[in-house]
Design a protein around this motif. Structure first.
Motif, PDB file in Angstrom:
ATOM      1  N   ARG A 117       1.039  -1.059  -0.016  1.00 36.26           N
ATOM      2  CA  ARG A 117       0.150  -0.560   0.164  1.00 36.26           C
ATOM      3  C   ARG A 117       1.001   1.165   0.184  1.00 36.26           C
ATOM      4  O   ARG A 117       0.062   2.341  -0.032  1.00 36.26           O
ATOM      5  CB  ARG A 117      -0.830   0.049   1.518  1.00 36.26           C
ATOM      6  N   LEU A 118       2.543   1.284  -0.091  1.00 34.87           N
ATOM      7  CA  LEU A 118       2.960   2.101   0.289  1.00 34.87           C
ATOM      8  C   LEU A 118       4.219   1.439  -0.217  1.00 34.87           C
ATOM      9  O   LEU A 118       4.663   1.031   0.057  1.00 34.87           O
ATOM     10  CB  LEU A 118       3.148   2.577   1.716  1.00 34.87           C
ATOM     11  N   VAL A 119       4.851   2.577  -0.870  1.00 33.18           N
ATOM     12  CA  VAL A 119       6.708   3.043  -1.418  1.00 33.18           C
ATOM     13  C   VAL A 119       6.911   3.399  -0.840  1.00 33.18           C
ATOM     14  O   VAL A 119       6.950   4.538  -0.872  1.00 33.18           O
ATOM     15  CB  VAL A 119       6.686   2.870  -3.293  1.00 33.18           C
ATOM     16  N   GLN A 120       8.472   3.170   0.116  1.00 31.46           N
ATOM     17  CA  GLN A 120       8.773   4.106   1.009  1.00 31.46           C
ATOM     18  C   GLN A 120      10.219   3.802   0.397  1.00 31.46           C
ATOM     19  O   GLN A 120      11.071   3.196   0.374  1.00 31.46           O
ATOM     20  CB  GLN A 120       8.877   4.010   2.228  1.00 31.46           C
ATOM     21  N   LEU A 121      11.391   5.533   0.685  1.00 36.32           N
ATOM     22  CA  LEU A 121      13.094   5.584   0.680  1.00 36.32           C
ATOM     23  C   LEU A 121      13.143   6.356   1.038  1.00 36.32           C
ATOM     24  O   LEU A 121      12.697   7.521   1.342  1.00 36.32           O
ATOM     25  CB  LEU A 121      13.197   5.777  -0.490  1.00 36.32           C
ATOM     26  N   THR A 122      14.634   6.041   1.776  1.00 42.24           N
ATOM     27  CA  THR A 122      14.978   7.870   2.099  1.00 42.24           C
ATOM     28  C   THR A 122      16.673   7.893   1.178  1.00 42.24           C
ATOM     29  O   THR A 122      16.818   7.165   0.438  1.00 42.24           O
ATOM     30  CB  THR A 122      15.895   7.411   3.523  1.00 42.24           C
ATOM     31  N   SER A 123      16.824   9.504   1.056  1.00 39.54           N
ATOM     32  CA  SER A 123      17.565   9.938   0.328  1.00 39.54           C
ATOM     33  C   SER A 123      18.815  10.982   0.962  1.00 39.54           C
ATOM     34  O   SER A 123      17.940  11.536   1.572  1.00 39.54           O
ATOM     35  CB  SER A 123      17.163  10.121  -0.939  1.00 39.54           C
ATOM     36  N   ASP A 124      19.423  10.634   1.433  1.00 44.13           N
ATOM     37  CA  ASP A 124      20.607  11.621   1.873  1.00 44.13           C
ATOM     38  C   ASP A 124      19.940  13.488   1.115  1.00 44.13           C
ATOM     39  O   ASP A 124      19.725  13.431   0.508  1.00 44.13           O
ATOM     40  CB  ASP A 124      21.593  11.455   1.323  1.00 44.13           C
ATOM     41  N   ALA A 125      20.025  14.095   2.189  1.00 43.23           N
ATOM     42  CA  ALA A 125      19.904  15.233   2.455  1.00 43.23           C
ATOM     43  C   ALA A 125      20.904  16.076   1.351  1.00 43.23           C
ATOM     44  O   ALA A 125      20.069  17.368   0.821  1.00 43.23           O
ATOM     45  CB  ALA A 125      19.999  15.976   4.104  1.00 43.23           C
ATOM     46  N   THR A 126      21.938  15.960   1.091  1.00 36.20           N
ATOM     47  CA  THR A 126      22.574  16.117   0.664  1.00 36.20           C
ATOM     48  C   THR A 126      22.254  16.070  -1.333  1.00 36.20           C
ATOM     49  O   THR A 126      22.476  16.982  -2.453  1.00 36.20           O
ATOM     50  CB  THR A 126      24.130  15.923   0.269  1.00 36.20           C
ATOM     51  N   ARG A 127      21.602  15.366  -1.584  1.00 37.53           N
ATOM     52  CA  ARG A 127      20.931  14.822  -2.860  1.00 37.53           C
ATOM     53  C   ARG A 127      19.837  14.859  -3.807  1.00 37.53           C
ATOM     54  O   ARG A 127      19.108  14.858  -3.580  1.00 37.53           O
ATOM     55  CB  ARG A 127      21.134  12.889  -3.109  1.00 37.53           C
ATOM     56  N   THR A 128      19.946  17.091  -3.755  1.00 37.49           N
ATOM     57  CA  THR A 128      19.196  17.584  -3.773  1.00 37.49           C
ATOM     58  C   THR A 128      18.399  16.859  -5.556  1.00 37.49           C
ATOM     59  O   THR A 128      17.371  17.326  -5.968  1.00 37.49           O
ATOM     60  CB  THR A 128      19.301  18.683  -3.689  1.00 37.49           C
ATOM     61  N   ASP A 129      19.482  17.042  -6.110  1.00 40.01           N
ATOM     62  CA  ASP A 129      19.054  16.512  -7.472  1.00 40.01           C
ATOM     63  C   ASP A 129      17.456  14.585  -7.538  1.00 40.01           C
ATOM     64  O   ASP A 129      16.275  14.511  -7.530  1.00 40.01           O
ATOM     65  CB  ASP A 129      19.608  16.078  -8.849  1.00 40.01           C
ATOM     66  N   ALA A 130      18.402  14.236  -6.496  1.00 35.91           N
ATOM     67  CA  ALA A 130      17.200  13.036  -6.139  1.00 35.91           C
ATOM     68  C   ALA A 130      16.550  12.623  -5.799  1.00 35.91           C
ATOM     69  O   ALA A 130      14.995  12.684  -6.133  1.00 35.91           O
ATOM     70  CB  ALA A 130      17.925  11.665  -5.680  1.00 35.91           C
ATOM     71  N   HIS A 131      16.605  14.360  -5.236  1.00 35.81           N
ATOM     72  CA  HIS A 131      15.192  14.494  -3.955  1.00 35.81           C
ATOM     73  C   HIS A 131      13.517  15.213  -5.263  1.00 35.81           C
ATOM     74  O   HIS A 131      12.374  15.091  -4.699  1.00 35.81           O
ATOM     75  CB  HIS A 131      14.823  15.941  -3.113  1.00 35.81           C
ATOM     76  N   ARG A 132      14.355  16.048  -6.402  1.00 38.47           N
ATOM     77  CA  ARG A 132      14.021  16.593  -7.040  1.00 38.47           C
ATOM     78  C   ARG A 132      12.778  15.492  -8.113  1.00 38.47           C
ATOM     79  O   ARG A 132      11.539  15.678  -8.372  1.00 38.47           O
ATOM     80  CB  ARG A 132      13.990  17.594  -8.140  1.00 38.47           C
ATOM     81  N   PHE A 133      13.699  13.677  -8.273  1.00 41.13           N
ATOM     82  CA  PHE A 133      13.905  12.857  -8.730  1.00 41.13           C
ATOM     83  C   PHE A 133      12.568  12.780  -8.571  1.00 41.13           C
ATOM     84  O   PHE A 133      11.110  11.812  -9.562  1.00 41.13           O
ATOM     85  CB  PHE A 133      14.571  12.293  -9.408  1.00 41.13           C
ATOM     86  N   TYR A 134      12.957  11.994  -7.128  1.00 40.34           N
ATOM     87  CA  TYR A 134      11.253  11.608  -6.672  1.00 40.34           C
ATOM     88  C   TYR A 134      10.459  12.466  -6.260  1.00 40.34           C
ATOM     89  O   TYR A 134       9.030  11.745  -6.707  1.00 40.34           O
ATOM     90  CB  TYR A 134      11.986  10.874  -5.250  1.00 40.34           C
ATOM     91  N   GLU A 135      10.130  13.430  -6.422  1.00 36.78           N
ATOM     92  CA  GLU A 135       8.906  14.611  -6.577  1.00 36.78           C
ATOM     93  C   GLU A 135       8.098  13.944  -7.893  1.00 36.78           C
ATOM     94  O   GLU A 135       7.112  13.742  -8.054  1.00 36.78           O
ATOM     95  CB  GLU A 135       9.544  15.953  -6.202  1.00 36.78           C
TER      96      GLU A 135
END
Lengths: 150, 150
Positions: A117-135
């Motif tokens: 029902r849920l997919v989750q992951l964590t991304s190092d706070a420094t990986r800002t490009d990855a954060h935009r990708f997941y959003e």
């Protein structure tokens, strides 16, 4: 570019996977691609756990991406099973090709097949490009991820 | 207060665990304590997975706390196994008693026994008291936690 296949990782994929884990600003400090022994031991543990899916993306016979998906049953959210994505890596030659999106889409599709029902992951706070990708892929940055090294 | 025991959860603990999951600002919207069927099904999945430890803290015969620990093998960080803590709850009557600390210490000790190199968890961004709690216990808020509901 040639056809892409996403399939379960095999022991012979380990050198290529470890090379990708090490070819990364954070991974470079953490990995030891010259000594594969601990990785092969860990691969055996992964392969013997039916709730783990370590996959590789292969194009023209070369491993160009990887991720690990863990299926986690649980009581919360009315007994929901969730999945956790770890260790997402795309080969340097493939960055910008959309392969990261294909890998995450594979993980989301597999999670649905496993009734998550849920997919989750964590991304190092420094990986800002990855954060935009997941959003862009529909994930919400709703949580703070804590780690404790032992 | 009487002696505290932290032990594996049994099916008869499910009503008390679900009551704690629901007695929470976020859980109140997500849980259905009047229908335990999905929780009992999920408990069977948890009990059949050797990489899961669902535990309860019991004081004087009453369940007063719970958490779930998942052991996750992996290739990254030289083949490190990590653990993931989910579903930490302390009964309202026990808040401020130090029980949360004892539960997390149990999870960290169990992670060491399982040769984990890393313990991780995510906490909803709104739970700022919980964030201070985990930082006091040595955790680092180094990551952003992403979720996608299916």
């Amino acid at each position: 570019m040639g056809d892409l296949e996403i399939r379960r990782a095999a022991p012979e994929d380990i050198p290529a996977i470890v090379a990708m884990l090490a070819d990364d600003p954070l991974g470079a400090r953490r990995e030891s691609p010259d000594d594969l022994t601990p990785y092969l031991t860990a691969f055996e543990r992964l392969a013997s756990d039916p709730h783990q899916r370590l996959v590789v993306a292969v194009r023209e016979g070369s491993v160009v991406g990887t991720l690990q998906l863990t299926i986690v049953p649980g009581l919360s959210r009315r007994g929901s099973t969730r999945s956790i994505i770890e260790g997402v890596r795309v080969h340097a030659d493939e960055r910008g090709s959309g392969l990261g999106t294909l890998l995450i889409e594979w993980a989301v599709d597999e999670s649905r097949r496993q009734d998550c029902r849920l997919v989750q992951l964590t991304s190092d706070a420094t990986r800002t490009d990855a954060h935009r990708f997941y959003e862009r892929l529909g994930f919400t940055a709703s949580h703070v991820g804590f780690k404790l090294q032992l």
